[in-house]
Design a protein around this motif. Structure first.
Motif, short mmCIF file in Angstrom:
data_model
loop_
_atom_site.label_atom_id
_atom_site.label_comp_id
_atom_site.label_asym_id
_atom_site.label_seq_id
_atom_site.Cartn_x
_atom_site.Cartn_y
_atom_site.Cartn_z
N SER A 154 0.84 -1.21 0.00
CA SER A 154 0.00 0.00 0.00
C SER A 154 0.86 1.25 0.00
O SER A 154 0.60 2.22 -0.73
CB SER A 154 -0.93 0.00 1.22
OG SER A 154 -1.83 -1.09 1.17
N ARG A 155 1.93 1.26 0.80
CA ARG A 155 2.84 2.41 0.81
C ARG A 155 3.47 2.62 -0.56
O ARG A 155 3.61 3.76 -1.03
CB ARG A 155 3.93 2.22 1.87
CG ARG A 155 3.46 2.53 3.29
CD ARG A 155 4.65 2.68 4.24
NE ARG A 155 5.35 1.41 4.43
CZ ARG A 155 5.06 0.54 5.39
NH1 ARG A 155 4.08 0.81 6.24
NH2 ARG A 155 5.73 -0.59 5.51
N SER A 156 3.82 1.53 -1.20
CA SER A 156 4.42 1.63 -2.54
C SER A 156 3.45 2.24 -3.53
O SER A 156 3.83 3.09 -4.36
CB SER A 156 4.87 0.25 -3.03
OG SER A 156 5.91 -0.27 -2.24
N LEU A 157 2.18 1.83 -3.45
CA LEU A 157 1.18 2.36 -4.37
C LEU A 157 0.93 3.84 -4.09
O LEU A 157 0.83 4.65 -5.03
CB LEU A 157 -0.12 1.57 -4.26
CG LEU A 157 -1.27 2.03 -5.17
CD1 LEU A 157 -0.84 1.98 -6.63
CD2 LEU A 157 -2.50 1.17 -4.94
N ILE A 158 0.84 4.21 -2.84
CA ILE A 158 0.64 5.62 -2.47
C ILE A 158 1.80 6.45 -3.00
O ILE A 158 1.61 7.53 -3.58
CB ILE A 158 0.49 5.77 -0.94
CG1 ILE A 158 -0.79 5.08 -0.46
CG2 ILE A 158 0.44 7.26 -0.56
CD1 ILE A 158 -0.90 4.97 1.06
N HIS A 159 3.01 5.96 -2.80
CA HIS A 159 4.20 6.68 -3.27
C HIS A 159 4.18 6.83 -4.79
O HIS A 159 4.49 7.90 -5.33
CB HIS A 159 5.45 5.92 -2.83
CG HIS A 159 6.74 6.54 -3.28
ND1 HIS A 159 7.21 7.73 -2.78
CD2 HIS A 159 7.64 6.13 -4.24
CE1 HIS A 159 8.34 8.03 -3.39
NE2 HIS A 159 8.62 7.07 -4.26
N HIS A 160 3.80 5.76 -5.49
CA HIS A 160 3.75 5.77 -6.95
C HIS A 160 2.73 6.81 -7.44
O HIS A 160 3.04 7.59 -8.37
CB HIS A 160 3.38 4.39 -7.47
CG HIS A 160 3.15 4.33 -8.94
ND1 HIS A 160 4.17 4.39 -9.86
CD2 HIS A 160 1.98 4.24 -9.67
CE1 HIS A 160 3.67 4.34 -11.09
NE2 HIS A 160 2.35 4.24 -10.99
N ILE A 161 1.56 6.84 -6.84
CA ILE A 161 0.51 7.78 -7.28
C ILE A 161 0.93 9.21 -6.96
O ILE A 161 0.70 10.13 -7.75
CB ILE A 161 -0.82 7.41 -6.62
CG1 ILE A 161 -1.31 6.05 -7.14
CG2 ILE A 161 -1.88 8.49 -6.92
CD1 ILE A 161 -2.55 5.53 -6.45
N ALA A 162 1.59 9.43 -5.80
CA ALA A 162 2.04 10.76 -5.46
C ALA A 162 3.05 11.27 -6.49
O ALA A 162 3.04 12.46 -6.86
CB ALA A 162 2.66 10.76 -4.07
N ARG A 163 3.93 10.39 -6.96
CA ARG A 163 4.94 10.80 -7.96
C ARG A 163 4.29 11.13 -9.30
O ARG A 163 4.80 11.94 -10.08
CB ARG A 163 5.96 9.68 -8.15
CG ARG A 163 6.88 9.48 -6.96
CD ARG A 163 7.98 8.46 -7.26
NE ARG A 163 8.82 8.90 -8.38
CZ ARG A 163 9.77 8.17 -8.93
NH1 ARG A 163 10.00 6.94 -8.48
NH2 ARG A 163 10.49 8.64 -9.92
N GLU A 164 3.13 10.50 -9.59
CA GLU A 164 2.44 10.76 -10.86
C GLU A 164 1.81 12.14 -10.90
O GLU A 164 1.59 12.70 -11.99
CB GLU A 164 1.33 9.72 -11.07
CG GLU A 164 1.82 8.34 -11.45
CD GLU A 164 0.66 7.38 -11.71
OE1 GLU A 164 -0.47 7.69 -11.25
OE2 GLU A 164 0.88 6.35 -12.37
N LEU A 165 1.48 12.69 -9.73
CA LEU A 165 0.77 13.98 -9.70
C LEU A 165 1.71 15.16 -10.04
O LEU A 165 2.88 15.14 -9.70
CB LEU A 165 0.16 14.19 -8.30
CG LEU A 165 -1.03 13.31 -7.97
CD1 LEU A 165 -1.44 13.49 -6.52
CD2 LEU A 165 -2.21 13.66 -8.89
#
Length: 284
Positions: A273-284
């Motif tokens: 979950s942390r990895s996914l949150i980090h990934h989405i934050a980088r996309e913004l």
């Protein structure tokens, strides 16, 4: 003292638990009134949370009801000793709707919190800008002073995480909540980064139900399960855009525990979950 027009959820809960004990003992309100030298109407008001009840009377009624559950009795006596003006949320009485105060009170007294969030982050994990964007977007539009009061109240709710004995907090959010650009890219990115920082705490867990999940689809409502100091005081808060409800019947508690267990099973692990949150934050 006249009966309260609008008891808090916790005051009503105290009365409701006394009513459950009386019903379980097979006693009438008239019999209970005779035991504490009052009238039947006062018993009805006590059980509805409209008037207070002393610790001595709670203990006397517990004996009359043959209740020997000392932890429960102590917990009920503790509620009876509480009073308005004792906690920070009382400052918002008459400023915000009672439900805002009730949710802060519920979180404050919980020993553990579990929540399921479909499209937004839990209130106590929201940044100030994120919360402001949510409240400013309410339709019909709220006056700015109402928005400010709601945001301030929400930020103060986060204080439970700063205590020496914070409740264990478990949040299950849908990936939709991560991708909602509440307040725009900058605000949404800051919100994701804040949640990431909070997941470093040992007393807080965030798990994400991904869009790729094909097992769990009951994510239409926001649910918070608050564990009480004794299991009998566990409470579920179910929220919607228009109103919230506090549930404490055993069948409701069982149902929502099962719902949260199923959601947890369908979610990614905390690390994933942390990895996914980090990934989405980088996309913004």
């Amino acid at each position: 003292m006249p009966p309260r027009d609008s008891p808090t959820a916790r005051q009503a809960r105290l009365g409701g638990e006394l009513r459950k004990l009386r019903d379980r003992a097979g006693k009438t309100a008239r019999e209970a009134a005779g035991m504490i030298s009052t009238d039947q109407a006062k018993i009805s008001n006590i059980e509805a949370g409209r008037i207070g009840v002393s610790e001595a009377r709670i203990r006397k009624l517990a004996v009359f009801y043959a209740c020997d559950d000392e932890p429960l009795i102590e917990a009920l006596c503790a509620i009876a000793q509480e009073h308005r003006g004792q906690h920070w949320w009382d400052e918002y009485r008459g400023v915000l709707a009672p439900g805002f105060l009730d949710i802060a009170e519920l979180e404050h007294h919980a020993t553990a919190l579990r929540c399921l969030q479909p499209v937004t982050f839990p209130g106590i994990l929201q940044t100030e800008d994120y919360a402001h964007a949510l409240f400013a977007g309410v339709i019909p539009r709220l006056p700015e002073d109402e928005v400010r009061a709601r945001v301030e109240h929400r930020m103060r709710r986060r204080g439970i995480l700063e205590r020496d004995d914070p409740p264990q907090f478990e949040a299950i959010v849908h990936e939709a909540a991560l991708r909602m650009r509440v307040g725009g890219r900058k605000v949404a990115r800051a919100q994701l980064e804040y949640v990431l920082s909070m997941t470093q705490r040992s007393d807080l867990t965030v798990q994400v139900i991904p869009f790729t999940n094909d097992e769990f689809f009951e994510v239409a409502q926001t649910v918070m399960y608050a564990s009480g100091v004794v299991p009998q005081l566990d409470t579920v808060h179910v929220d919607s855009h228009y109103r919230g409800a506090f549930l404490d019947m055993p069948a409701d508690l069982d149902r929502y525990r099962s719902l949260l267990d199923a959601a947890k099973q369908a979610a990614l692990s905390p690390e994933e979950s942390r990895s996914l949150i980090h990934h989405i934050a980088r996309e913004l």
